[in-house]
Design a protein around this motif. Structure first.
Motif, PDB file in Angstrom:
ATOM      1  N   GLY A  22      50.972 -16.069   3.341  1.00 12.99           N
ATOM      2  CA  GLY A  22      50.151 -15.436   2.320  1.00 12.99           C
ATOM      3  C   GLY A  22      50.331 -13.934   2.312  1.00 12.99           C
ATOM      4  N   ALA A  23      49.654 -13.307   1.369  1.00 11.36           N
ATOM      5  CA  ALA A  23      49.735 -11.855   1.241  1.00 11.36           C
ATOM      6  C   ALA A  23      48.959 -11.176   2.362  1.00 11.36           C
ATOM      7  CB  ALA A  23      49.175 -11.441  -0.117  1.00 11.36           C
ATOM      8  N   ALA A  24      49.450 -10.031   2.789  1.00 12.32           N
ATOM      9  CA  ALA A  24      48.750  -9.219   3.780  1.00 12.32           C
ATOM     10  C   ALA A  24      48.289  -7.938   3.091  1.00 12.32           C
ATOM     11  CB  ALA A  24      49.675  -8.881   4.940  1.00 12.32           C
ATOM     12  N   THR A  25      47.099  -7.512   3.426  1.00 13.46           N
ATOM     13  CA  THR A  25      46.555  -6.288   2.855  1.00 13.46           C
ATOM     14  C   THR A  25      46.210  -5.336   3.985  1.00 13.46           C
ATOM     15  OG1 THR A  25      45.629  -7.516   0.998  1.00 13.46           O
ATOM     16  CG2 THR A  25      44.737  -5.323   1.399  1.00 13.46           C
ATOM     17  N   PRO A  64      51.026 -13.072  -4.968  1.00  9.38           N
ATOM     18  CA  PRO A  64      51.894 -14.214  -4.622  1.00  9.38           C
ATOM     19  C   PRO A  64      52.278 -14.173  -3.142  1.00  9.38           C
ATOM     20  CG  PRO A  64      52.680 -13.116  -6.619  1.00  9.38           C
ATOM     21  CD  PRO A  64      51.590 -12.249  -6.044  1.00  9.38           C
ATOM     22  N   PRO A  65      52.546 -15.340  -2.564  1.00  6.49           N
ATOM     23  CA  PRO A  65      52.960 -15.392  -1.153  1.00  6.49           C
ATOM     24  C   PRO A  65      54.153 -14.479  -0.898  1.00  6.49           C
ATOM     25  CG  PRO A  65      52.560 -17.600  -1.983  1.00  6.49           C
ATOM     26  CD  PRO A  65      52.482 -16.671  -3.162  1.00  6.49           C
ATOM     27  N   GLY A  66      54.091 -13.755   0.213  1.00  2.00           N
ATOM     28  CA  GLY A  66      55.183 -12.864   0.580  1.00  2.00           C
ATOM     29  C   GLY A  66      55.009 -11.438   0.096  1.00  2.00           C
ATOM     30  N   GLN A  67      54.066 -11.215  -0.812  1.00  2.00           N
ATOM     31  CA  GLN A  67      53.799  -9.845  -1.272  1.00  2.00           C
ATOM     32  C   GLN A  67      52.651  -9.265  -0.466  1.00  2.00           C
ATOM     33  OE1 GLN A  67      53.285  -9.396  -5.497  1.00  2.00           O
ATOM     34  NE2 GLN A  67      55.277 -10.286  -5.958  1.00  2.00           N
ATOM     35  N   ASP A  68      52.786  -8.009  -0.093  1.00  2.00           N
ATOM     36  CA  ASP A  68      51.781  -7.319   0.696  1.00  2.00           C
ATOM     37  C   ASP A  68      51.247  -6.127  -0.077  1.00  2.00           C
ATOM     38  OD1 ASP A  68      52.308  -9.058   2.849  1.00  2.00           O
ATOM     39  OD2 ASP A  68      53.960  -7.789   3.521  1.00  2.00           O
ATOM     40  N   LEU A  69      49.977  -5.838   0.103  1.00  2.00           N
ATOM     41  CA  LEU A  69      49.321  -4.713  -0.545  1.00  2.00           C
ATOM     42  C   LEU A  69      48.950  -3.682   0.507  1.00  2.00           C
ATOM     43  CD1 LEU A  69      47.966  -3.400  -3.060  1.00  2.00           C
ATOM     44  CD2 LEU A  69      45.920  -4.749  -2.500  1.00  2.00           C
ATOM     45  N   ARG A  70      49.349  -2.449   0.255  1.00  2.00           N
ATOM     46  CA  ARG A  70      49.001  -1.344   1.156  1.00  2.00           C
ATOM     47  C   ARG A  70      48.191  -0.330   0.358  1.00  2.00           C
ATOM     48  NH1 ARG A  70      52.321   2.910   1.935  1.00  2.00           N
ATOM     49  NH2 ARG A  70      54.082   1.640   1.288  1.00  2.00           N
ATOM     50  N   ILE A  71      47.002  -0.015   0.849  1.00  2.00           N
ATOM     51  CA  ILE A  71      46.100   0.934   0.191  1.00  2.00           C
ATOM     52  C   ILE A  71      45.774   2.055   1.175  1.00  2.00           C
ATOM     53  CG2 ILE A  71      43.789   1.253  -0.808  1.00  2.00           C
ATOM     54  CD1 ILE A  71      45.289  -0.589  -2.561  1.00  2.00           C
ATOM     55  N   GLU A 105      39.898   7.904  -4.960  1.00  2.09           N
ATOM     56  CA  GLU A 105      41.301   8.314  -5.051  1.00  2.09           C
ATOM     57  C   GLU A 105      42.081   7.552  -3.988  1.00  2.09           C
ATOM     58  OE1 GLU A 105      41.665  12.572  -4.885  1.00  2.09           O
ATOM     59  OE2 GLU A 105      40.180  12.843  -6.480  1.00  2.09           O
ATOM     60  N   LEU A 106      43.233   7.030  -4.394  1.00  2.00           N
ATOM     61  CA  LEU A 106      44.013   6.231  -3.449  1.00  2.00           C
ATOM     62  C   LEU A 106      45.500   6.269  -3.778  1.00  2.00           C
ATOM     63  CD1 LEU A 106      44.791   3.401  -5.115  1.00  2.00           C
ATOM     64  CD2 LEU A 106      42.401   2.933  -4.672  1.00  2.00           C
ATOM     65  N   ARG A 107      46.272   5.854  -2.782  1.00  2.00           N
ATOM     66  CA  ARG A 107      47.700   5.591  -2.951  1.00  2.00           C
ATOM     67  C   ARG A 107      47.877   4.101  -2.670  1.00  2.00           C
ATOM     68  NH1 ARG A 107      47.930  10.810  -0.252  1.00  2.00           N
ATOM     69  NH2 ARG A 107      47.806   9.777   1.757  1.00  2.00           N
ATOM     70  N   TYR A 108      48.796   3.481  -3.385  1.00  2.00           N
ATOM     71  CA  TYR A 108      48.972   2.046  -3.203  1.00  2.00           C
ATOM     72  C   TYR A 108      50.453   1.684  -3.257  1.00  2.00           C
ATOM     73  CZ  TYR A 108      49.883   1.855  -8.190  1.00  2.00           C
ATOM     74  OH  TYR A 108      50.429   2.061  -9.431  1.00  2.00           O
ATOM     75  N   ALA A 109      50.754   0.527  -2.667  1.00  2.95           N
ATOM     76  CA  ALA A 109      52.100  -0.037  -2.750  1.00  2.95           C
ATOM     77  C   ALA A 109      51.992  -1.546  -2.625  1.00  2.95           C
ATOM     78  CB  ALA A 109      52.993   0.517  -1.646  1.00  2.95           C
ATOM     79  N   VAL A 110      52.752  -2.228  -3.452  1.00  3.10           N
ATOM     80  CA  VAL A 110      52.918  -3.672  -3.343  1.00  3.10           C
ATOM     81  C   VAL A 110      54.351  -3.871  -2.878  1.00  3.10           C
ATOM     82  CG1 VAL A 110      52.930  -5.885  -4.556  1.00  3.10           C
ATOM     83  CG2 VAL A 110      51.272  -4.118  -5.203  1.00  3.10           C
ATOM     84  N   GLU A 111      54.499  -4.572  -1.755  1.00  4.75           N
ATOM     85  CA  GLU A 111      55.815  -4.733  -1.144  1.00  4.75           C
ATOM     86  C   GLU A 111      56.140  -6.201  -0.943  1.00  4.75           C
ATOM     87  OE1 GLU A 111      55.189  -2.597   2.479  1.00  4.75           O
ATOM     88  OE2 GLU A 111      55.406  -0.658   1.520  1.00  4.75           O
ATOM     89  N   GLN A 112      57.438  -6.494  -0.970  1.00  5.92           N
ATOM     90  CA  GLN A 112      57.903  -7.837  -0.665  1.00  5.92           C
ATOM     91  C   GLN A 112      59.225  -7.717   0.066  1.00  5.92           C
ATOM     92  OE1 GLN A 112      58.258 -10.440  -4.038  1.00  5.92           O
ATOM     93  NE2 GLN A 112      58.389 -12.249  -2.745  1.00  5.92           N
ATOM     94  N   ASN A 113      59.297  -8.343   1.220  1.00  3.87           N
ATOM     95  CA  ASN A 113      60.509  -8.311   2.052  1.00  3.87           C
ATOM     96  C   ASN A 113      60.983  -6.883   2.309  1.00  3.87           C
ATOM     97  OD1 ASN A 113      60.570 -11.147   2.127  1.00  3.87           O
ATOM     98  ND2 ASN A 113      61.699 -11.223   0.202  1.00  3.87           N
ATOM     99  N   GLY A 114      60.055  -5.984   2.535  1.00  2.00           N
ATOM    100  CA  GLY A 114      60.403  -4.605   2.850  1.00  2.00           C
ATOM    101  C   GLY A 114      60.744  -3.747   1.645  1.00  2.00           C
TER     102      GLY A 114
END
Length: 166
Positions: A22-25, A64-71, A105-114
């Protein structure tokens, strides 16, 4: 007894494998002691940040599975203003609907497989937070901030998770 332990170990390995699919946050707060408006009392501040982290995590779980959210949250100004109240033993947050709207205020990134699929900086705010209904109960903590985050997430990242988000 030995086969029972093996079954438990095998079940644990499956649970770990399912969880990693699953996704990691990841949510971090950059210098939270300098935020514009979070509770001053340490346990209230920790509870506020914990509640926001759990909310971001619920949203991230809808990826979706494999996608990670970084906030990375760089500033928070909660809805309303704190009014000291010695009688109640804690400060009261008063909402007037004037110049006290929520802002994050935030910075974000959605990542998959680096690889980064989406990233950016966002300044969330809702000047008319008292003029529209939210998805959250009246007594729910941070309901205006959560609604604002939901709106941003849906516009920027993807669809909101189904009704289990409360």
């Amino acid at each position: 007894m030995k086969s029972r332990m093996q079954k438990m170990a095998l079940a644990g390995m499956f649970a770990l494998a399912a969880g990693s699919a699953g996704a990691a946050t990841t949510v971090t707060y950059v210098q939270p002691d300098k935020f514009s408006d979070v509770p001053f009392v340490p346990w209230d501040r920790e509870e506020t940040l914990k509640d926001l982290t759990e909310h971001f995590t619920k949203l991230g779980d809808s990826l979706p599975p494999g996608q990670d959210l970084r906030i990375e949250v760089t500033d928070i100004d909660l809805a309303g203003r704190l009014i000291p109240n010695a009688r109640a033993g804690r400060d009261l947050r008063v909402l007037s609907g004037r110049a006290d709207w929520p802002r994050i205020e935030l910075r974000y990134a959605v990542e998959q497989n680096g690889q980064v699929l989406k990233s950016g900086e966002a300044r969330l705010s809702d000047m008319s937070y008292l003029d529209h209904t939210t998805r959250y109960f009246d007594g729910e903590a941070l309901r205006y901030e959560k609604q604002m985050i939901d709106d941003w997430f849906e516009k920027t990242i993807g669809p909101l998770p189904r009704r289990g988000r409360r």
